[in-house]
Write a protein that holds these residues in place. Sequence first.
Motif, PDB file in Angstrom:
ATOM      1  N   GLY A  98       0.790  -1.222   0.000  1.00  0.00           N
ATOM      2  CA  GLY A  98       0.000   0.000   0.000  1.00  0.00           C
ATOM      3  C   GLY A  98       0.821   1.269   0.000  1.00  0.00           C
ATOM      4  O   GLY A  98       0.344   2.321  -0.435  1.00  0.00           O
ATOM      5  N   ALA A  99       2.063   1.201   0.440  1.00  0.00           N
ATOM      6  CA  ALA A  99       2.902   2.397   0.519  1.00  0.00           C
ATOM      7  C   ALA A  99       3.787   2.560  -0.710  1.00  0.00           C
ATOM      8  O   ALA A  99       3.921   3.659  -1.248  1.00  0.00           O
ATOM      9  N   THR A 100       4.393   1.462  -1.185  1.00  0.00           N
ATOM     10  CA  THR A 100       5.358   1.550  -2.283  1.00  0.00           C
ATOM     11  C   THR A 100       4.784   1.188  -3.643  1.00  0.00           C
ATOM     12  O   THR A 100       5.429   1.430  -4.667  1.00  0.00           O
ATOM     13  N   ASP A 101       3.590   0.568  -3.679  1.00  0.00           N
ATOM     14  CA  ASP A 101       2.974   0.078  -4.916  1.00  0.00           C
ATOM     15  C   ASP A 101       3.785  -1.027  -5.578  1.00  0.00           C
ATOM     16  O   ASP A 101       3.609  -1.318  -6.763  1.00  0.00           O
ATOM     17  N   LEU A 102       4.680  -1.680  -4.820  1.00  0.00           N
ATOM     18  CA  LEU A 102       5.454  -2.795  -5.345  1.00  0.00           C
ATOM     19  C   LEU A 102       4.736  -4.116  -5.096  1.00  0.00           C
ATOM     20  O   LEU A 102       3.991  -4.264  -4.110  1.00  0.00           O
ATOM     21  N   PHE A 103       4.968  -5.104  -5.959  1.00  0.00           N
ATOM     22  CA  PHE A 103       4.428  -6.450  -5.780  1.00  0.00           C
ATOM     23  C   PHE A 103       5.085  -7.079  -4.549  1.00  0.00           C
ATOM     24  O   PHE A 103       6.284  -6.911  -4.311  1.00  0.00           O
ATOM     25  N   VAL A 104       4.306  -7.798  -3.757  1.00  0.00           N
ATOM     26  CA  VAL A 104       4.831  -8.343  -2.498  1.00  0.00           C
ATOM     27  C   VAL A 104       5.087  -9.849  -2.566  1.00  0.00           C
ATOM     28  O   VAL A 104       5.496 -10.444  -1.569  1.00  0.00           O
ATOM     29  N   GLY A 105       4.854 -10.475  -3.715  1.00  0.00           N
ATOM     30  CA  GLY A 105       5.117 -11.904  -3.840  1.00  0.00           C
ATOM     31  C   GLY A 105       6.594 -12.190  -4.060  1.00  0.00           C
ATOM     32  O   GLY A 105       7.423 -11.279  -4.179  1.00  0.00           O
ATOM     33  N   ASP A 106       6.927 -13.493  -4.151  1.00  0.00           N
ATOM     34  CA  ASP A 106       8.322 -13.885  -4.342  1.00  0.00           C
ATOM     35  C   ASP A 106       8.516 -14.464  -5.740  1.00  0.00           C
ATOM     36  O   ASP A 106       7.611 -14.446  -6.577  1.00  0.00           O
ATOM     37  N   MET A 162       4.759  -8.371 -15.975  1.00  0.00           N
ATOM     38  CA  MET A 162       5.811  -9.147 -15.315  1.00  0.00           C
ATOM     39  C   MET A 162       6.916  -8.249 -14.753  1.00  0.00           C
ATOM     40  O   MET A 162       7.566  -8.617 -13.754  1.00  0.00           O
ATOM     41  N   LEU A 163       7.151  -7.088 -15.348  1.00  0.00           N
ATOM     42  CA  LEU A 163       8.095  -6.142 -14.736  1.00  0.00           C
ATOM     43  C   LEU A 163       7.623  -5.764 -13.336  1.00  0.00           C
ATOM     44  O   LEU A 163       8.420  -5.629 -12.402  1.00  0.00           O
ATOM     45  N   TYR A 164       6.312  -5.603 -13.183  1.00  0.00           N
ATOM     46  CA  TYR A 164       5.733  -5.311 -11.861  1.00  0.00           C
ATOM     47  C   TYR A 164       5.840  -6.533 -10.950  1.00  0.00           C
ATOM     48  O   TYR A 164       6.254  -6.423  -9.784  1.00  0.00           O
ATOM     49  N   VAL A 165       5.520  -7.729 -11.488  1.00  0.00           N
ATOM     50  CA  VAL A 165       5.557  -8.939 -10.677  1.00  0.00           C
ATOM     51  C   VAL A 165       6.988  -9.266 -10.227  1.00  0.00           C
ATOM     52  O   VAL A 165       7.203  -9.789  -9.123  1.00  0.00           O
ATOM     53  N   LEU A 166       7.976  -8.933 -11.064  1.00  0.00           N
ATOM     54  CA  LEU A 166       9.387  -9.155 -10.711  1.00  0.00           C
ATOM     55  C   LEU A 166       9.973  -7.999  -9.905  1.00  0.00           C
ATOM     56  O   LEU A 166      11.185  -7.971  -9.660  1.00  0.00           O
ATOM     57  N   ARG A 167       9.109  -7.039  -9.536  1.00  0.00           N
ATOM     58  CA  ARG A 167       9.506  -5.905  -8.687  1.00  0.00           C
ATOM     59  C   ARG A 167      10.534  -4.996  -9.363  1.00  0.00           C
ATOM     60  O   ARG A 167      11.340  -4.334  -8.704  1.00  0.00           O
ATOM     61  N   LYS A 168      10.472  -4.919 -10.691  1.00  0.00           N
ATOM     62  CA  LYS A 168      11.349  -4.004 -11.419  1.00  0.00           C
ATOM     63  C   LYS A 168      10.726  -2.618 -11.550  1.00  0.00           C
ATOM     64  O   LYS A 168      11.434  -1.634 -11.763  1.00  0.00           O
ATOM     65  N   ILE A 169       9.394  -2.549 -11.451  1.00  0.00           N
ATOM     66  CA  ILE A 169       8.678  -1.271 -11.469  1.00  0.00           C
ATOM     67  C   ILE A 169       7.527  -1.355 -10.478  1.00  0.00           C
ATOM     68  O   ILE A 169       7.019  -2.443 -10.194  1.00  0.00           O
ATOM     69  N   PRO A 170       7.069  -0.211  -9.929  1.00  0.00           N
ATOM     70  CA  PRO A 170       5.850  -0.223  -9.119  1.00  0.00           C
ATOM     71  C   PRO A 170       4.626  -0.448 -10.012  1.00  0.00           C
ATOM     72  O   PRO A 170       4.718  -0.445 -11.240  1.00  0.00           O
ATOM     73  N   PHE A 171       3.483  -0.633  -9.378  1.00  0.00           N
ATOM     74  CA  PHE A 171       2.218  -0.846 -10.078  1.00  0.00           C
ATOM     75  C   PHE A 171       1.988   0.286 -11.085  1.00  0.00           C
ATOM     76  O   PHE A 171       1.823   1.443 -10.706  1.00  0.00           O
ATOM     77  N   PRO A 172       1.993  -0.009 -12.401  1.00  0.00           N
ATOM     78  CA  PRO A 172       1.921   1.059 -13.406  1.00  0.00           C
ATOM     79  C   PRO A 172       0.695   1.952 -13.300  1.00  0.00           C
ATOM     80  O   PRO A 172       0.809   3.188 -13.439  1.00  0.00           O
ATOM     81  N   ASP A 173      -0.475   1.368 -13.062  1.00  0.00           N
ATOM     82  CA  ASP A 173      -1.710   2.163 -13.070  1.00  0.00           C
ATOM     83  C   ASP A 173      -1.717   3.253 -12.009  1.00  0.00           C
ATOM     84  O   ASP A 173      -2.460   4.229 -12.128  1.00  0.00           O
ATOM     85  N   ALA A 174      -0.908   3.095 -10.961  1.00  0.00           N
ATOM     86  CA  ALA A 174      -0.869   4.110  -9.909  1.00  0.00           C
ATOM     87  C   ALA A 174      -0.382   5.451 -10.438  1.00  0.00           C
ATOM     88  O   ALA A 174      -0.633   6.493  -9.821  1.00  0.00           O
ATOM     89  N   ARG A 175       0.277   5.442 -11.602  1.00  0.00           N
ATOM     90  CA  ARG A 175       0.794   6.692 -12.166  1.00  0.00           C
ATOM     91  C   ARG A 175      -0.335   7.632 -12.602  1.00  0.00           C
ATOM     92  O   ARG A 175      -0.097   8.835 -12.751  1.00  0.00           O
ATOM     93  N   GLY A 176      -1.503   7.107 -12.831  1.00  0.00           N
ATOM     94  CA  GLY A 176      -2.622   7.957 -13.220  1.00  0.00           C
ATOM     95  C   GLY A 176      -3.349   8.578 -12.050  1.00  0.00           C
ATOM     96  O   GLY A 176      -4.281   9.369 -12.228  1.00  0.00           O
ATOM     97  N   ARG A 177      -2.940   8.222 -10.832  1.00  0.00           N
ATOM     98  CA  ARG A 177      -3.627   8.686  -9.636  1.00  0.00           C
ATOM     99  C   ARG A 177      -3.350  10.161  -9.393  1.00  0.00           C
ATOM    100  O   ARG A 177      -2.212  10.626  -9.517  1.00  0.00           O
TER     101      ARG A 177
END
Length: 612
Positions: free
Chosen positions: A412-420, A508-523
């Motif tokens: 919720g704070a970083t918009d990064l994927f939390v899975g492994d 997959m860039l988001y799932v591999l934690r290379k970028i934050p959740f893209p859609d958050a950029r429109g917020r």
Amino acid sequence: MAEVFPSEEKTEPFTSEELEQRLHSSIQVDEVGDAHHDTVPLDDLIIEEDHHKQGIRILVRPLTRNRSVSPGNENVQWLALRAEVADPSQPRSRVLAVTQTSKDINFSIRIPQGEDERRPPLWCELYYDPASDSLILLNKSDVPIVLARVSQSGPVPGSNFDQEIVPGTTKDLSPGSWRISVRSIPVLDFRILEKRPATLLVPCDSFDSSVTATPDARNSFGKRSFLPDAGDDEPDSPVAGKKARKDGREKDGVIIFMGPEDEELIFPYPNASKTKEVAIPNGHALLEVQKDETAAIPGGREFDQYRLTKREQIATTGASSVFTAEHSSVPDGVITVKVLKTRGPNSDARPQDTHRNVIRQADIWLREYQSQEDLQHESIVRLYGGDARYLSLYMEHVDGKDLAARGVWRDGATDLFVGDRRDAVRILRDIAGALHYVHQKRKTHNDIKPANILYSRDRGAVLCDFGLSTRTTDPATNGGTPYYVPPEFIGQKLRGPASDVWALGVTMLYVLRKIPFPDARGRQGHPKQLYWMIADLNRKTAPHHGHHSRAASAVTQMQQWLSEVNEAKARLNPRDRVESLVLQMLTPNHTQRITMAKVIADLLKDNVVARK
């Protein structure tokens, strides 16, 4: 004025130009052969209870001088109806009866040019409004038409006689009789009937007795609302011409309103002795039903009649409501229900905007239903069915949240994927398999993104939301979510299976934690806010209309986003099999981009993941 950016997880729908390839029930009227002209007003024709039970919504009478009418499908049939005061020489009138079933979003009328060429061709579409008894007329003809209300009771408040409807515009039509004329030539009469109301079974302890209707209480559509006491068995029921009847089992305690010719019909309901039944005469039944309430949906066919008991709300937006429910025709327990909304929160919306939204949502429902009904894959949400009357879809319930779910798979704070990494491998394998299956069906999903992938470690990844799916032979759509649109769309406007591959690569860039959740950029308020409209990327420049600046801005912003994608790609390890595959999915040249079949083969070949 500053541009208002949409919220995150925004999907752009099809444009109106992209919704032409549809299947509709329709009639074709040809100018051949003589036909008898009935003179009995449509309002005078008696609609029997059996006709209502069939789901008949429109009576149609062509007025062309010489005509031969061919019903488009089994939902359109000739009926011989008697009038309230029958003419001995004309005891019955023949009219076309149009039935709305659970698969009909609209009814289309096409009449060719008149023999004398004074009257041009007519093409009108009548869309059913899921939230009322009204129909929405869309003039698809090349010329204006004139619409007049011909009900003998006079016009309803706010309606006009001889109102001109120019091409491409709409008009809301309430129940009653109407006439379409072209160049002062009457072409068609039709009568709109009220739809059969759904019935709501409400737990007694949650019911507000203050809303109980008196026998004379009527809603705005002239129907009677009713709520009997559980023990009321009086013959003078608030529903005219019907009687209240109880199942013989006292433990059920559910009152059913039935006509004198009705067959015995009892809807079993849990703890029925603690429930009451109330009609839902207008409004949208599936949007009004609350937790643990049951909506009994009537229908003229076996599959159009069912019960739906709402359980838990999953999500709600301005465009749709998603919740879990139990469906009487689905024995597998809880399902997921998606209902498309046609009324936004803005009560001040212009009528034309409301009409357009009904049409757009109806076409999206039809597209999603048709795109998904033949898909059977373990990593694609199973579609059990749908109901065009409510723009609802009934799907398998997947016990997992989408990859965009804040606090579940997204920090919720970083918009990064939390899975492994194991999650990433599983997601890639499952969705690649689903997309390979879809592409083999010669379809393109067009909206691959984290929010459309459900995931749990028990079930794996499951692809959902086929509302923007197209055939691979269809023109490229402007719908979707901008962060996942491939580079070849700029200028070339190319989309297809390769664009789904690109979109999964960004995901997959988001799932591999290379970028934050893209859609958050429109917020709104995002420190690096970035958003553009997909349709603007290929808009023809017209400086005097302001299109030039919009198009230039969209291209500039997408190029900025693509540069960020390239920076994230540089952080991928080409010696890692999974990250190498994502690199190949993000190849700029779509003709050299890896396919989903190759992704699956490489994962299995190198034993990156075991088979199920």
